[in-house]
Each structure stands twice: as structure tokens, then as C-alpha cells.
Design an enzyme around this catalytic site. Structure first.
Site, PDB file in Angstrom:
ATOM      1  N   ASN A  48       0.846  -1.194   0.000  1.00 36.79           N
ATOM      2  CA  ASN A  48       0.000   0.000   0.000  1.00 36.79           C
ATOM      3  C   ASN A  48       0.880   1.242   0.000  1.00 36.79           C
ATOM      4  O   ASN A  48       1.943   1.283   0.632  1.00 36.79           O
ATOM      5  CB  ASN A  48      -1.023  -0.004   1.143  1.00 36.79           C
ATOM      6  CG  ASN A  48      -0.459  -0.203   2.522  1.00 36.79           C
ATOM      7  OD1 ASN A  48       0.585  -0.803   2.701  1.00 36.79           O
ATOM      8  ND2 ASN A  48      -1.166   0.293   3.525  1.00 36.79           N
ATOM      9  N   GLU A  50       0.304   5.165   0.633  1.00 31.56           N
ATOM     10  CA  GLU A  50      -0.659   6.181   1.076  1.00 31.56           C
ATOM     11  C   GLU A  50      -0.233   7.581   0.632  1.00 31.56           C
ATOM     12  O   GLU A  50       0.853   7.758   0.063  1.00 31.56           O
ATOM     13  CB  GLU A  50      -0.820   6.077   2.603  1.00 31.56           C
ATOM     14  CG  GLU A  50      -1.421   4.730   2.988  1.00 31.56           C
ATOM     15  CD  GLU A  50      -1.741   4.596   4.469  1.00 31.56           C
ATOM     16  OE1 GLU A  50      -1.284   5.431   5.274  1.00 31.56           O
ATOM     17  OE2 GLU A  50      -2.464   3.639   4.814  1.00 31.56           O
ATOM     18  N   ASN A  51      -1.103   8.544   0.905  1.00 34.55           N
ATOM     19  CA  ASN A  51      -0.868   9.909   0.446  1.00 34.55           C
ATOM     20  C   ASN A  51      -1.487  10.886   1.434  1.00 34.55           C
ATOM     21  O   ASN A  51      -2.520  10.580   2.043  1.00 34.55           O
ATOM     22  CB  ASN A  51      -1.515  10.073  -0.946  1.00 34.55           C
ATOM     23  CG  ASN A  51      -1.088  11.355  -1.621  1.00 34.55           C
ATOM     24  OD1 ASN A  51      -1.655  12.422  -1.387  1.00 34.55           O
ATOM     25  ND2 ASN A  51      -0.077  11.255  -2.451  1.00 34.55           N
ATOM     26  N   ALA A  52      -0.868  12.070   1.554  1.00 35.95           N
ATOM     27  CA  ALA A  52      -1.392  13.103   2.450  1.00 35.95           C
ATOM     28  C   ALA A  52      -2.823  13.478   2.084  1.00 35.95           C
ATOM     29  O   ALA A  52      -3.622  13.821   2.969  1.00 35.95           O
ATOM     30  CB  ALA A  52      -0.496  14.340   2.395  1.00 35.95           C
ATOM     31  N   TYR A  54      -5.682  11.742   1.516  1.00 32.21           N
ATOM     32  CA  TYR A  54      -5.963  10.328   1.822  1.00 32.21           C
ATOM     33  C   TYR A  54      -6.557   9.499   0.675  1.00 32.21           C
ATOM     34  O   TYR A  54      -6.092   8.390   0.425  1.00 32.21           O
ATOM     35  CB  TYR A  54      -6.881  10.216   3.052  1.00 32.21           C
ATOM     36  CG  TYR A  54      -6.261  10.634   4.368  1.00 32.21           C
ATOM     37  CD1 TYR A  54      -4.984  11.178   4.443  1.00 32.21           C
ATOM     38  CD2 TYR A  54      -6.978  10.497   5.554  1.00 32.21           C
ATOM     39  CE1 TYR A  54      -4.429  11.574   5.650  1.00 32.21           C
ATOM     40  CE2 TYR A  54      -6.427  10.887   6.773  1.00 32.21           C
ATOM     41  CZ  TYR A  54      -5.150  11.423   6.821  1.00 32.21           C
ATOM     42  OH  TYR A  54      -4.615  11.805   8.023  1.00 32.21           O
ATOM     43  N   CYS A  59      -4.099   0.801  -2.534  1.00 35.21           N
ATOM     44  CA  CYS A  59      -3.984  -0.473  -1.818  1.00 35.21           C
ATOM     45  C   CYS A  59      -2.888  -1.330  -2.463  1.00 35.21           C
ATOM     46  O   CYS A  59      -2.593  -1.194  -3.660  1.00 35.21           O
ATOM     47  CB  CYS A  59      -5.285  -1.256  -1.891  1.00 35.21           C
ATOM     48  SG  CYS A  59      -6.645  -0.524  -0.961  1.00 35.21           S
ATOM     49  N   GLU A  61      -2.956  -4.424  -3.343  1.00 32.27           N
ATOM     50  CA  GLU A  61      -3.428  -5.277  -4.441  1.00 32.27           C
ATOM     51  C   GLU A  61      -3.384  -4.538  -5.773  1.00 32.27           C
ATOM     52  O   GLU A  61      -2.977  -5.087  -6.802  1.00 32.27           O
ATOM     53  CB  GLU A  61      -4.873  -5.734  -4.208  1.00 32.27           C
ATOM     54  CG  GLU A  61      -5.084  -6.601  -2.993  1.00 32.27           C
ATOM     55  CD  GLU A  61      -5.441  -5.802  -1.743  1.00 32.27           C
ATOM     56  OE1 GLU A  61      -4.816  -4.744  -1.499  1.00 32.27           O
ATOM     57  OE2 GLU A  61      -6.345  -6.230  -1.015  1.00 32.27           O
ATOM     58  N   CYS A  91     -10.496  -4.794  -0.314  1.00 32.75           N
ATOM     59  CA  CYS A  91     -11.572  -3.801  -0.249  1.00 32.75           C
ATOM     60  C   CYS A  91     -12.409  -3.844  -1.537  1.00 32.75           C
ATOM     61  O   CYS A  91     -12.023  -4.475  -2.531  1.00 32.75           O
ATOM     62  CB  CYS A  91     -10.995  -2.400  -0.029  1.00 32.75           C
ATOM     63  SG  CYS A  91     -10.323  -1.647  -1.522  1.00 32.75           S
ATOM     64  N   CYS A  94     -10.658  -2.696  -4.783  1.00 35.34           N
ATOM     65  CA  CYS A  94      -9.703  -3.699  -5.277  1.00 35.34           C
ATOM     66  C   CYS A  94     -10.427  -4.887  -5.896  1.00 35.34           C
ATOM     67  O   CYS A  94      -9.964  -5.452  -6.886  1.00 35.34           O
ATOM     68  CB  CYS A  94      -8.775  -4.167  -4.164  1.00 35.34           C
ATOM     69  SG  CYS A  94      -7.550  -2.914  -3.742  1.00 35.34           S
TER      70      CYS A  94
HETATM   71  N1  THU Z   1      -5.409  -1.623   2.289  1.00 35.34           N
HETATM   72  C1  THU Z   1      -4.790  -2.415   1.363  1.00 35.34           C
HETATM   73  O1  THU Z   1      -3.691  -2.106   0.897  1.00 35.34           O
HETATM   74  N2  THU Z   1      -5.410  -3.546   0.986  1.00 35.34           N
HETATM   75  C2  THU Z   1      -6.575  -4.010   1.519  1.00 35.34           C
HETATM   76  O2  THU Z   1      -7.033  -5.077   1.116  1.00 35.34           O
HETATM   77  C3  THU Z   1      -7.259  -3.257   2.570  1.00 35.34           C
HETATM   78  C4  THU Z   1      -6.703  -1.921   2.861  1.00 35.34           C
HETATM   79  C5  THU Z   1      -4.710  -0.412   2.743  1.00 35.34           C
HETATM   80  C6  THU Z   1      -5.305   0.896   2.362  1.00 35.34           C
HETATM   81  C7  THU Z   1      -4.717   1.807   3.424  1.00 35.34           C
HETATM   82  O3  THU Z   1      -3.412   2.185   3.028  1.00 35.34           O
HETATM   83  C8  THU Z   1      -4.604   0.927   4.649  1.00 35.34           C
HETATM   84  O4  THU Z   1      -4.671  -0.418   4.150  1.00 35.34           O
HETATM   85  C9  THU Z   1      -5.688   1.129   5.688  1.00 35.34           C
HETATM   86  O5  THU Z   1      -6.946   1.118   5.116  1.00 35.34           O
END
Ligand code: THU
Length: 135
Positions: A48, A50-52, A54, A59, A61, A91, A94
């Protein structure tokens, strides 16, 4: 439809686990690793990111699958997802992203003490797909 043996599942999950230290998750502190198995046996990983801002975050995947497709692989056999935090399953966004590349793609994830192997068509029934766009 493909199924993976217990040892194939464990090997793919190990690849997802081994990439976990690359996760960029300063906001959630929830690291995720993913490993994509393609038809020639190659394994492509992602984390994963992430970014400021949000919602701009990605993810694991989608990072892994996007990377596989970018490397020329569209025949996807399975995707393992791992978080050291415990149970995880892909999620909704994904699920949609994965189903683009085949209803039989296997999702491998830890759930209530068991390593699950579930085709994406079971995780996203009645999915929106290319047939509807091009109808
Ligand atoms: N996240 C994933 O990378 N994969 C998933 O299947 C569920 C959630 C990440 C997104 C975010 O960076 C962090 O988990 C919390 O939600």
C-alpha cells in the site's frame, strides 16, 4: 478453474509477507503486502502507498496488479494479500480492479485462523464488467 495447493498458497503468501517492510503507510499505520502470481509462474509484489490527500492512496493489491500488467502480464492466476495486523480481505475497489482481469482469479488471505482461497467472482458477485460498457 485453477486451484493452488497448500504449498503454492503458502509460497505466494510468503512473497506478500516478505515485501511488507516496503509499505508506505504513515497515516494508517496499517501495512499491507500483495503478491500476484501470473501464468508463467512469475510473482510480482506490491505494497500500500498512502498519500497526504488520503483518497489518493493505493492499496497493495492494485499496486501489485498494476505492476504485473505494466510488465506485460494479463493472465493472472492468484493474488495473496497480507497484513501483520491480522485478518484482511480485499476492499471493494480492489475487488472491482481485480475482477477486470478474470472472474477465476484466486484471492488468498488470512481469515479467522485459516488461509482462504476464494475466486474473485465469489467476492464480487454481479460485478460490472466490459460486456456492459461495450453493450
Ligand atoms: N489496504 C490495502 O492495501 N489492501 C486491503 O485489502 C485493505 C486496505 C490499505 C489501504 C490503506 O493504506 C490501509 O490499508 C488502511 O486502510
Amino acid at each position: 478453474m485453477n486451484t493452488l495447493s497448500q504449498s503454492e498458497m503458502s509460497k505466494l503468501m510468503a512473497a506478500a509477507e516478505q515485501t511488507i517492510d516496503k509499505a508506505y503507510e504513515p497515516y494508517s499505520r496499517y501495512p499491507v503486502g500483495a503478491a500476484v502470481l501470473v501464468d508463467n509462474g512469475k510473482v510480482i509484489t506490491g505494497v500500500n502507498v498512502e498519500n497526504a490527500a488520503y483518497p489518493s492512496g493505493l492499496c497493495a493489491e492494485r499496486v501489485a496488479l498494476g505492476s504485473a500488467v505494466s510488465q506485460g502480464h494479463r493472465n493472472i492466476i492468484a493474488i495473496a494479500v497480507y497484513s501483520p495486523k491480522g485478518d484482511i480481505s480485499p476492499c471493494g475497489m480492489c475487488r472491482q480492479f481485480i475482477s477486470e482481469f478474470g472472474a477465476d482469479i484466486l484471492l488468498i488471505f488470512q481469515w479467522q485462523g485459516a488461509l482462504k482461497q476464494v475466486p474473485i467472482k465469489q467476492l464480487l458477485p454481479f460485478s460490472f464488467d466490459h460486456k456492459m460498457v461495450n453493450a
